[in-house]
Design a protein around this motif. Sequence first.
Motif, PDB file in Angstrom:
ATOM      1  N   GLY A 199       0.822  -1.215   0.000  1.00  0.00           N
ATOM      2  CA  GLY A 199       0.000   0.000   0.000  1.00  0.00           C
ATOM      3  C   GLY A 199       0.848   1.254   0.000  1.00  0.00           C
ATOM      4  N   ARG A 233      -5.472  -1.965  11.336  1.00  0.00           N
ATOM      5  CA  ARG A 233      -4.625  -1.988  12.538  1.00  0.00           C
ATOM      6  C   ARG A 233      -4.429  -0.556  13.082  1.00  0.00           C
ATOM      7  NH1 ARG A 233       0.016  -6.053  10.130  1.00  0.00           N
ATOM      8  NH2 ARG A 233      -0.876  -7.999  10.856  1.00  0.00           N
ATOM      9  N   HIS A 274      12.323  -8.782  10.698  1.00  0.00           N
ATOM     10  CA  HIS A 274      12.284  -8.405   9.288  1.00  0.00           C
ATOM     11  C   HIS A 274      13.679  -7.966   8.855  1.00  0.00           C
ATOM     12  CE1 HIS A 274       8.039  -8.921   9.463  1.00  0.00           C
ATOM     13  NE2 HIS A 274       7.898  -8.556   8.192  1.00  0.00           N
ATOM     14  N   LEU A 275      14.324  -8.807   8.073  1.00  0.00           N
ATOM     15  CA  LEU A 275      15.682  -8.536   7.596  1.00  0.00           C
ATOM     16  C   LEU A 275      15.577  -8.193   6.128  1.00  0.00           C
ATOM     17  CD1 LEU A 275      16.855  -9.327  10.243  1.00  0.00           C
ATOM     18  CD2 LEU A 275      15.728 -11.417   9.513  1.00  0.00           C
ATOM     19  N   ASN A 294       3.090  -5.740   8.363  1.00  0.00           N
ATOM     20  CA  ASN A 294       3.848  -6.717   9.145  1.00  0.00           C
ATOM     21  C   ASN A 294       5.291  -6.290   9.385  1.00  0.00           C
ATOM     22  OD1 ASN A 294       1.714  -8.355   9.535  1.00  0.00           O
ATOM     23  ND2 ASN A 294       2.264  -9.864   7.973  1.00  0.00           N
ATOM     24  N   ALA A 295       5.726  -5.200   8.763  1.00  0.00           N
ATOM     25  CA  ALA A 295       7.090  -4.724   9.001  1.00  0.00           C
ATOM     26  C   ALA A 295       7.130  -3.706  10.154  1.00  0.00           C
ATOM     27  CB  ALA A 295       7.658  -4.099   7.728  1.00  0.00           C
ATOM     28  N   TYR A 333       1.655 -16.620   6.580  1.00  0.00           N
ATOM     29  CA  TYR A 333       2.241 -17.401   5.478  1.00  0.00           C
ATOM     30  C   TYR A 333       1.153 -18.169   4.736  1.00  0.00           C
ATOM     31  CZ  TYR A 333       6.504 -16.704   8.240  1.00  0.00           C
ATOM     32  OH  TYR A 333       7.555 -16.160   8.949  1.00  0.00           O
ATOM     33  N   ASP A 390       8.784 -11.561   0.122  1.00  0.00           N
ATOM     34  CA  ASP A 390       9.694 -10.796   0.949  1.00  0.00           C
ATOM     35  C   ASP A 390       9.482  -9.310   0.653  1.00  0.00           C
ATOM     36  OD1 ASP A 390      11.055 -12.556   2.603  1.00  0.00           O
ATOM     37  OD2 ASP A 390      12.483 -13.135   1.035  1.00  0.00           O
ATOM     38  N   MET A 449      -6.097  -6.280   1.220  1.00  0.00           N
ATOM     39  CA  MET A 449      -6.793  -7.160   2.171  1.00  0.00           C
ATOM     40  C   MET A 449      -6.819  -8.597   1.619  1.00  0.00           C
ATOM     41  SD  MET A 449     -10.819  -6.188   1.598  1.00  0.00           S
ATOM     42  CE  MET A 449     -11.490  -7.408   2.734  1.00  0.00           C
ATOM     43  N   PRO A 450      -7.090  -9.581   2.448  1.00  0.00           N
ATOM     44  CA  PRO A 450      -7.157 -10.962   1.939  1.00  0.00           C
ATOM     45  C   PRO A 450      -8.238 -11.088   0.863  1.00  0.00           C
ATOM     46  CG  PRO A 450      -7.129 -10.907   4.332  1.00  0.00           C
ATOM     47  CD  PRO A 450      -7.317  -9.498   3.893  1.00  0.00           C
ATOM     48  N   ARG A 492      11.694 -20.726  16.697  1.00  0.00           N
ATOM     49  CA  ARG A 492      12.942 -19.944  16.746  1.00  0.00           C
ATOM     50  C   ARG A 492      12.785 -18.801  17.727  1.00  0.00           C
ATOM     51  NH1 ARG A 492      12.912 -16.166  11.209  1.00  0.00           N
ATOM     52  NH2 ARG A 492      10.881 -15.253  11.583  1.00  0.00           N
ATOM     53  N   TYR A 528       3.631 -15.762  -0.649  1.00  0.00           N
ATOM     54  CA  TYR A 528       4.614 -15.270   0.302  1.00  0.00           C
ATOM     55  C   TYR A 528       5.571 -14.358  -0.447  1.00  0.00           C
ATOM     56  CZ  TYR A 528       8.112 -14.400   3.623  1.00  0.00           C
ATOM     57  OH  TYR A 528       8.960 -13.708   4.457  1.00  0.00           O
ATOM     58  N   ARG A 534       0.758  -9.358  -0.286  1.00  0.00           N
ATOM     59  CA  ARG A 534       0.822 -10.742   0.163  1.00  0.00           C
ATOM     60  C   ARG A 534      -0.551 -11.402   0.255  1.00  0.00           C
ATOM     61  NH1 ARG A 534       1.137 -12.207   5.264  1.00  0.00           N
ATOM     62  NH2 ARG A 534       0.427 -10.075   5.568  1.00  0.00           N
ATOM     63  N   PHE A 580     -11.850  -2.088   5.602  1.00  0.00           N
ATOM     64  CA  PHE A 580     -12.469  -1.856   4.291  1.00  0.00           C
ATOM     65  C   PHE A 580     -13.945  -2.213   4.340  1.00  0.00           C
ATOM     66  CE2 PHE A 580     -13.953  -3.724   0.301  1.00  0.00           C
ATOM     67  CZ  PHE A 580     -13.786  -2.640  -0.540  1.00  0.00           C
TER      68      PHE A 580
HETATM   69  C1  LIG Z   1       6.913 -13.531  10.595  1.00  0.00           C
HETATM   70  C2  LIG Z   1       7.322 -12.837   9.325  1.00  0.00           C
HETATM   71  C3  LIG Z   1       8.668 -12.554   9.106  1.00  0.00           C
HETATM   72  C4  LIG Z   1       9.055 -11.931   7.927  1.00  0.00           C
HETATM   73  N1  LIG Z   1      10.379 -11.673   7.735  1.00  0.00           N
HETATM   74  C5  LIG Z   1      10.785 -11.063   6.611  1.00  0.00           C
HETATM   75  C6  LIG Z   1      12.172 -10.797   6.386  1.00  0.00           C
HETATM   76  O1  LIG Z   1      13.027 -11.099   7.212  1.00  0.00           O
HETATM   77  N2  LIG Z   1      12.526 -10.193   5.225  1.00  0.00           N
HETATM   78  C7  LIG Z   1      11.606  -9.845   4.270  1.00  0.00           C
HETATM   79  O2  LIG Z   1      11.986  -9.290   3.239  1.00  0.00           O
HETATM   80  N3  LIG Z   1      10.282 -10.075   4.465  1.00  0.00           N
HETATM   81  C8  LIG Z   1       9.849 -10.669   5.606  1.00  0.00           C
HETATM   82  N4  LIG Z   1       8.520 -10.910   5.800  1.00  0.00           N
HETATM   83  C9  LIG Z   1       7.558 -10.533   4.745  1.00  0.00           C
HETATM   84  C10 LIG Z   1       7.034  -9.103   4.892  1.00  0.00           C
HETATM   85  O3  LIG Z   1       6.308  -8.995   6.089  1.00  0.00           O
HETATM   86  C11 LIG Z   1       6.142  -8.816   3.680  1.00  0.00           C
HETATM   87  O4  LIG Z   1       6.926  -8.793   2.519  1.00  0.00           O
HETATM   88  C12 LIG Z   1       5.408  -7.497   3.741  1.00  0.00           C
HETATM   89  O5  LIG Z   1       4.800  -7.297   4.985  1.00  0.00           O
HETATM   90  C13 LIG Z   1       4.341  -7.493   2.672  1.00  0.00           C
HETATM   91  O6  LIG Z   1       3.664  -6.262   2.651  1.00  0.00           O
HETATM   92  P1  LIG Z   1       2.124  -6.240   2.255  1.00  0.00           P
HETATM   93  O7  LIG Z   1       1.769  -4.827   2.068  1.00  0.00           O
HETATM   94  O8  LIG Z   1       1.859  -7.169   1.144  1.00  0.00           O
HETATM   95  O9  LIG Z   1       1.363  -6.890   3.505  1.00  0.00           O
HETATM   96  P2  LIG Z   1       1.241  -6.419   5.002  1.00  0.00           P
HETATM   97  O10 LIG Z   1       2.526  -5.904   5.529  1.00  0.00           O
HETATM   98  O11 LIG Z   1       0.593  -7.528   5.720  1.00  0.00           O
HETATM   99  O12 LIG Z   1       0.235  -5.195   4.924  1.00  0.00           O
HETATM  100  C14 LIG Z   1      -1.128  -5.349   4.635  1.00  0.00           C
HETATM  101  C15 LIG Z   1      -1.922  -4.424   5.530  1.00  0.00           C
HETATM  102  O13 LIG Z   1      -3.313  -4.504   5.129  1.00  0.00           O
HETATM  103  C16 LIG Z   1      -4.094  -4.358   6.286  1.00  0.00           C
HETATM  104  N5  LIG Z   1      -5.433  -4.905   6.047  1.00  0.00           N
HETATM  105  C17 LIG Z   1      -5.748  -6.201   5.837  1.00  0.00           C
HETATM  106  N6  LIG Z   1      -7.079  -6.329   5.675  1.00  0.00           N
HETATM  107  C18 LIG Z   1      -7.612  -5.094   5.803  1.00  0.00           C
HETATM  108  C19 LIG Z   1      -8.927  -4.593   5.730  1.00  0.00           C
HETATM  109  N7  LIG Z   1      -9.984  -5.389   5.506  1.00  0.00           N
HETATM  110  N8  LIG Z   1      -9.116  -3.265   5.906  1.00  0.00           N
HETATM  111  C20 LIG Z   1      -8.064  -2.435   6.134  1.00  0.00           C
HETATM  112  N9  LIG Z   1      -6.782  -2.866   6.210  1.00  0.00           N
HETATM  113  C21 LIG Z   1      -6.556  -4.184   6.039  1.00  0.00           C
HETATM  114  C22 LIG Z   1      -3.319  -5.134   7.335  1.00  0.00           C
HETATM  115  O14 LIG Z   1      -3.682  -4.697   8.654  1.00  0.00           O
HETATM  116  C23 LIG Z   1      -1.871  -4.812   6.996  1.00  0.00           C
HETATM  117  O15 LIG Z   1      -1.361  -3.753   7.767  1.00  0.00           O
HETATM  118  C24 LIG Z   1       8.093 -11.555   6.957  1.00  0.00           C
HETATM  119  C25 LIG Z   1       6.746 -11.832   7.181  1.00  0.00           C
HETATM  120  C26 LIG Z   1       6.355 -12.475   8.341  1.00  0.00           C
HETATM  121  C27 LIG Z   1       4.910 -12.778   8.552  1.00  0.00           C
END
Ligand SMILES: Cc1cc2nc3c(=O)[nH]c(=O)nc-3n(C[C@H](O)[C@H](O)[C@H](O)COP(=O)(O)OP(=O)(O)OC[C@H]3O[C@@H](n4cnc5c(N)ncnc54)[C@H](O)[C@@H]3O)c2cc1C
Length: 377
Positions: free
Chosen positions: A14, A34, A58-59, A40-41, A317, A357, A234-235, A280, A355, A349, A219
Amino acid sequence: MTKPVLIVGAGFSGAVHARLLAEAGYHIDVIDVRPHIGGNAYDHVDANGIRVHAYGPHLFHTKNRQVAAWLRGFGDFVDYTHKVRALLPSGDLAPLPINLDTVNLVFGTAYTTAEQVATHLARVAVPNPAPANAAEYLYAQIGRELTDLFFRPYTKKMWQFDLEDMASSVVKRIPLRTDRTDTYFADDELQMMPREGYTAVFARLFDHPGISVTLQTGFDHSMLGDYSFCFNAMPIDAYFDYAEGELPYRSIRFHTRTITDAPPQDWSVTNYTDTGNLTRETRWDCLPHHIVTETGRRTITAEEPCDYRDNNRERYYPVKTADNRFQGIYAKYQKLSDELSSKLAFIGRCGTYQYLDMDQVINQSLASARRWLASRS
Ligand SMILES: Cc1cc2nc3c(=O)[nH]c(=O)nc-3n(C[C@H](O)[C@H](O)[C@H](O)COP(=O)(O)OP(=O)(O)OC[C@H]3O[C@@H](n4cnc5c(N)ncnc54)[C@H](O)[C@@H]3O)c2cc1C
């Protein structure tokens, strides 16, 4: 005046879309269910003065120089080399990914060259020209003993599946070394961490007069009428009210504790090889700039994987099985989403059920936002 664009999700997907579209002159409303930005970062400084990542360590690591350069525009990043150790039943700590020292520890050998290790692994490997699942793939690479020690209990804890039920693609990205290299992401030339944490990077990404962010707002389909377009993280199954069935995820319960007597160590993550519930633990002070205020206390977070339905539907995941059955369900949602393509696109994601990164999600989002802008010009 054109209506603004709605972005659902204040994580990387986003934030990247918001920033590029705002820089191109669009007005952007970002919502997130949230109470914080960063998805998730997200990280924060805890009562011990330690920076903690709320959703696991998150690395940032990548081969993609353009992505790294773009991200550096929103914060100061420091070089970092990630190291992981695995706690063996003997109490020894073995380097992960498996390397020459790991092989010596497990087999009691005294190899000194990569050739010796390669010969050993070739001898213990179970040849299989077409591995049908993760177990067969790993047996063909490193044999039974290393597979059953490092990957069998870990996989069961992580996914609730046996290696035989997992697609080999899940383990194919696990690196294997025959030399002494003990860095986790040695194949990625760029490894870096934000000096002031990820949340500060997100604050800068959203710091644009064209962007407004509203938190604790989920949403709702009725919102779409107020916007010219929606990028939605969102999912995807939730958006369609689970019409084609549920897309499952593994989640993690985080258990955090404080220690006061922390011996120095040059790795931050320790994997557990036992059959307990935890996979871990992370010692946050071993990451650069994660001691924000010196209190003498240190924070450790251990991870306990679980079904996302047992953790407040926190989706981490996507589940990948050997028969790809959930990807089949996702394909049906993708078809439904094609019909909306003039007004809505799923991103990130959970929007695309993969999945990713951080570097991958940033790369995909930069491309997606640029494509969308080009289609409007
Ligand atoms: C435990 C874990 C460890 C990780 N470690 C690494 C790492 O070491 N290195 C790396 O490169 N990547 C890592 N990642 C992956 C990283 O978290 C993702 O690449 C990144 O968060 C993806 O961003 P995103 O925007 O797709 O999803 P997200 O970060 O999940 O953001 C999506 C957002 O949408 C919001 N949302 C969902 N549904 C709704 C709704 N209905 N209305 C409003 N808001 C909503 C959520 O609250 C969330 O804040 C890890 C992930 C996890 C789970």
